[in-house]
Design a protein around this motif. Structure first.
Motif, PDB file in Angstrom:
ATOM      1  N   TYR A  36       0.849  -1.179   0.000  1.00 33.04           N
ATOM      2  CA  TYR A  36       0.000   0.000   0.000  1.00 33.04           C
ATOM      3  C   TYR A  36       0.890   1.235   0.000  1.00 33.04           C
ATOM      4  N   GLY A  43      -6.005   7.713   3.653  1.00 34.48           N
ATOM      5  CA  GLY A  43      -5.986   6.274   3.811  1.00 34.48           C
ATOM      6  C   GLY A  43      -5.006   5.636   2.841  1.00 34.48           C
TER       7      GLY A  43
ATOM      8  N   PHE B  34     -13.061  -3.299   8.237  1.00 33.43           N
ATOM      9  CA  PHE B  34     -12.090  -3.230   9.323  1.00 33.43           C
ATOM     10  C   PHE B  34     -11.913  -1.783   9.765  1.00 33.43           C
ATOM     11  N   TYR B  36      -9.180   0.731  11.721  1.00 31.88           N
ATOM     12  CA  TYR B  36      -7.796   0.894  12.143  1.00 31.88           C
ATOM     13  C   TYR B  36      -7.623   2.253  12.819  1.00 31.88           C
ATOM     14  N   GLN B  38      -4.326   5.008  13.523  1.00 33.38           N
ATOM     15  CA  GLN B  38      -2.925   5.272  13.255  1.00 33.38           C
ATOM     16  C   GLN B  38      -2.444   6.454  14.080  1.00 33.38           C
ATOM     17  N   GLN B  42       3.458   6.116  12.896  1.00 33.33           N
ATOM     18  CA  GLN B  42       3.414   4.697  13.235  1.00 33.33           C
ATOM     19  C   GLN B  42       2.576   3.946  12.220  1.00 33.33           C
ATOM     20  N   SER B  43       2.610   2.635  12.356  1.00 29.59           N
ATOM     21  CA  SER B  43       1.858   1.802  11.426  1.00 29.59           C
ATOM     22  C   SER B  43       0.376   1.814  11.784  1.00 29.59           C
ATOM     23  N   LEU B  44      -0.405   1.185  10.942  1.00 31.91           N
ATOM     24  CA  LEU B  44      -1.835   1.074  11.218  1.00 31.91           C
ATOM     25  C   LEU B  44      -2.073  -0.028  12.237  1.00 31.91           C
ATOM     26  N   LEU B  46      -4.844  -2.427  13.847  1.00 28.30           N
ATOM     27  CA  LEU B  46      -6.193  -2.943  13.684  1.00 28.30           C
ATOM     28  C   LEU B  46      -6.933  -2.878  15.018  1.00 28.30           C
ATOM     29  N   PHE B  91      -6.051   9.270  14.139  1.00 30.27           N
ATOM     30  CA  PHE B  91      -6.496   9.146  12.758  1.00 30.27           C
ATOM     31  C   PHE B  91      -7.127   7.765  12.627  1.00 30.27           C
ATOM     32  N   ILE B  93      -9.067   4.954  10.375  1.00 29.15           N
ATOM     33  CA  ILE B  93      -9.197   4.554   8.974  1.00 29.15           C
ATOM     34  C   ILE B  93      -9.988   3.263   8.897  1.00 29.15           C
ATOM     35  N   GLN B 107      -8.108  -5.573   0.811  1.00 31.79           N
ATOM     36  CA  GLN B 107      -8.734  -4.499   1.569  1.00 31.79           C
ATOM     37  C   GLN B 107      -8.488  -3.173   0.868  1.00 31.79           C
ATOM     38  N   TYR B 108      -9.575  -2.436   0.698  1.00 27.02           N
ATOM     39  CA  TYR B 108      -9.500  -1.084   0.146  1.00 27.02           C
ATOM     40  C   TYR B 108      -9.856  -0.116   1.259  1.00 27.02           C
ATOM     41  N   PHE B 109      -9.048   0.935   1.363  1.00 29.81           N
ATOM     42  CA  PHE B 109      -9.155   1.816   2.515  1.00 29.81           C
ATOM     43  C   PHE B 109      -9.903   3.108   2.213  1.00 29.81           C
ATOM     44  N   GLY B 110     -10.565   3.597   3.231  1.00 29.25           N
ATOM     45  CA  GLY B 110     -11.156   4.911   3.163  1.00 29.25           C
ATOM     46  C   GLY B 110     -10.089   5.967   3.350  1.00 29.25           C
ATOM     47  N   PRO B 111     -10.457   7.226   3.200  1.00 30.83           N
ATOM     48  CA  PRO B 111      -9.484   8.319   3.305  1.00 30.83           C
ATOM     49  C   PRO B 111      -9.109   8.665   4.734  1.00 30.83           C
ATOM     50  N   GLY B 112      -9.807   8.095   5.703  1.00 32.95           N
ATOM     51  CA  GLY B 112      -9.474   8.365   7.093  1.00 32.95           C
ATOM     52  C   GLY B 112     -10.275   9.511   7.697  1.00 32.95           C
TER      53      GLY B 112
END
Lengths: 113, 118
Positions: A36, A43, B34, B36, B38, B42-44, B46, B91, B93, B107-112
């Protein structure tokens, strides 16, 4: 326990050259891997994925290589463009894991003119 | 396509209030979504898995009474941060799983959503 690791927090590459981002994992159950791209305050955007039955997958400028014996994957971007500058996350999942992704810590790629 | 939207994109609220964040898959149906979180640089992380028509599954350490998840339809999941406190500022997501060829899900993510609790 960090099961997916990206040991390089940052990478700087010149425009037009190849960018190679690396990712290592420890869980041998992982059988699906994804990359990603993420800009600040947005996102993640899906780039490319690879199943463990393959060792290479290519999509345009992006190629992902998987070395199962080494538990290592890499993302190659060629040619690199300034717009590629972002944080890149690798992620992994396994069959039966409920599609849950385990993310690496990310690598900040900067493509310079 | 695989587009996921989130609303709102940012919210500021007072401590003690509740905030609802919506996640929608716009051009595909998602039985699983899902959530998440952040933290800066740092990383995402879950938080929970949201399944349409059933209770969400929370990751260890995530308070289910604090972060209420409702997966009302195949295209909508909501996260409600109840009695928000400054430490909940983060944040958030969401992502939606789309089944691809070979049975693998991507998995496709939203913009947060940027949440700031004062």
């Amino acid at each position: 326990d960090q099961q997916v690791k990206q040991n390089s927090p940052s990478l700087s590459v010149q425009e037009g050259r190849i960018s190679i981002l690396n990712c290592d994992y420890t869980n041998s159950m992982f059988d699906y891997f994804l990359w990603y791209k993420k800009y600040p305050a947005e996102g993640p955007t899906f780039l490319i994925s690879i199943s463990s039955i393959k060792d290479k997958n290519e999509d345009g400028r992006f190629t992902v290589f998987l070395n199962k014996s080494a538990k290592h994957l890499s993302l190659h971007i060629v040619p690199s463009q300034p717009g590629d500058s972002a944080v890149y996350f690798c992620a992994a999942s396994y069959t039966g894991g409920g599609n849950k992704l385990t993310f690496g810590t990310g690598t900040q790629l900067k493509v310079e003119l | 396509g695989a587009v996921v939207s989130q609303h709102p994109s940012w919210v500021i609220c007072k401590s003690g209030t509740s905030v609802k964040i919506e996640c929608r898959s716009l051009d595909f149906q998602a039985t699983t979504m899902f959530w998440y979180r952040q933290f800066p640089k740092q990383s995402l992380m879950l938080m929970a898995t949201s399944n349409e028509g059933s209770k969400a599954t929370y990751e260890q350490g995530v308070e289910k009474d604090k972060f209420l998840i409702n997966h009302a339809s195949l295209t909508l999941s909501t996260l409600t941060v109840t009695s928000a406190h400054p430490e909940d500022s983060s944040f958030y997501i969401c992502s939606a799983a789309k089944t691809g060829g070979g049975g693998t899900d991507t998995q496709y993510f939203g913009p947060g959503t940027r949440l700031t609790v004062l």
